[in-house]
Design an enzyme around this catalytic site. Sequence first.
Site, PDB file in Angstrom:
ATOM      1  N   ILE A  11       0.833  -1.209   0.000  1.00  0.00           N
ATOM      2  CA  ILE A  11       0.000   0.000   0.000  1.00  0.00           C
ATOM      3  C   ILE A  11       0.862   1.251   0.000  1.00  0.00           C
ATOM      4  O   ILE A  11       0.583   2.216  -0.713  1.00  0.00           O
ATOM      5  CB  ILE A  11      -0.973  -0.010   1.191  1.00  0.00           C
ATOM      6  N   SER A  59       0.874  -1.007  10.267  1.00  0.00           N
ATOM      7  CA  SER A  59       0.393  -2.041  11.187  1.00  0.00           C
ATOM      8  C   SER A  59      -0.339  -1.385  12.347  1.00  0.00           C
ATOM      9  O   SER A  59      -0.200  -0.186  12.598  1.00  0.00           O
ATOM     10  CB  SER A  59       1.567  -2.858  11.745  1.00  0.00           C
ATOM     11  N   LEU A  80      -5.192   3.357   8.435  1.00  0.00           N
ATOM     12  CA  LEU A  80      -5.720   2.158   7.792  1.00  0.00           C
ATOM     13  C   LEU A  80      -5.850   0.997   8.771  1.00  0.00           C
ATOM     14  O   LEU A  80      -6.803   0.227   8.713  1.00  0.00           O
ATOM     15  CB  LEU A  80      -4.816   1.743   6.630  1.00  0.00           C
ATOM     16  N   SER A  81      -4.872   0.855   9.674  1.00  0.00           N
ATOM     17  CA  SER A  81      -4.861  -0.286  10.603  1.00  0.00           C
ATOM     18  C   SER A  81      -5.734   0.021  11.811  1.00  0.00           C
ATOM     19  O   SER A  81      -5.265   0.158  12.949  1.00  0.00           O
ATOM     20  CB  SER A  81      -3.426  -0.610  11.025  1.00  0.00           C
ATOM     21  N   ASN A 162      -9.353  -5.577  10.520  1.00  0.00           N
ATOM     22  CA  ASN A 162      -9.446  -4.133  10.697  1.00  0.00           C
ATOM     23  C   ASN A 162     -10.849  -3.649  10.354  1.00  0.00           C
ATOM     24  O   ASN A 162     -11.342  -2.674  10.919  1.00  0.00           O
ATOM     25  CB  ASN A 162      -8.429  -3.421   9.798  1.00  0.00           C
ATOM     26  N   HIS A 189     -16.652  -9.285   2.153  1.00  0.00           N
ATOM     27  CA  HIS A 189     -17.218  -8.718   3.377  1.00  0.00           C
ATOM     28  C   HIS A 189     -18.708  -8.471   3.160  1.00  0.00           C
ATOM     29  O   HIS A 189     -19.102  -7.765   2.220  1.00  0.00           O
ATOM     30  CB  HIS A 189     -16.528  -7.406   3.750  1.00  0.00           C
ATOM     31  N   LYS A 214      -2.549 -10.506   0.079  1.00  0.00           N
ATOM     32  CA  LYS A 214      -3.280 -10.381   1.333  1.00  0.00           C
ATOM     33  C   LYS A 214      -3.847  -8.973   1.535  1.00  0.00           C
ATOM     34  O   LYS A 214      -4.553  -8.727   2.513  1.00  0.00           O
ATOM     35  CB  LYS A 214      -2.375 -10.754   2.512  1.00  0.00           C
TER      36      LYS A 214
END
Length: 236
Positions: A11, A59, A80-81, A162, A189, A214
């Site tokens: 990313i 992370s 993002l995490s 997340n 999702h 992933k």
Amino acid sequence: MLVGLIGYGAIGKFLAEWLERNGFEIAAILDVRGEHEKMVRGIDEFLQREMDVAVEAASQQAVKDYAEKILKAGIDLIVLSTGAFADRDFLSRVREVCRKTGRRVYIASGAIGGLDAIFSASELIEEIVLTTRKNWRQFGRKGVIFEGSASEAAQKFPKNLNVAATLSIASGKDVKVRLVADEVEENIHEILVRGEFGEMEIRVRNRPMRENPKTSYLAALSVTRILRNLKEGLVV
């Protein structure tokens, strides 16, 4: 607009290229690995660079280690995490720092859609359920891997869910979560929301990034939406 990046994985590299193509300037990139002309190895050096906003693409631990320092340095932060915020004490501290400094944390929608509608209806939501389907080979078996609350899910599967933490923040509810190992090649999702306002069903089938199977492509794109909104006068 000056942007700092935390993380230079799939990313981070995508965002670095996107920023350069779209009229943004990279202030610094923080990572212990990788090479880039704007690379720095520590948070202190990162914060010495002038920037308007920092983007976390590393992370949950990076969020916990750096978020408060970034906000106290007068820099807004895109996260993002979001599973880091399953730690309610940490979430409370970040909110307090935002209140005191006037800075903002922007929650990226990540690998899902519909957060705007969920947030709009949050006061009237009675139930919100997330079912995430992933390729069974990640878990070595098929079937329901986990069923429980979002706070439990984020702690047991920090690299996978997340999304659950993001939904909890948007809805103000502890989301019910099902993680299913299935015959699927893409992460799926499915979000069901019920309440006095009516009912929503949201289904997202994510295409992975070529650089890292992933990681969902949509997660990276969710950051670009926030950056475009910050730069432009018309906010969507």
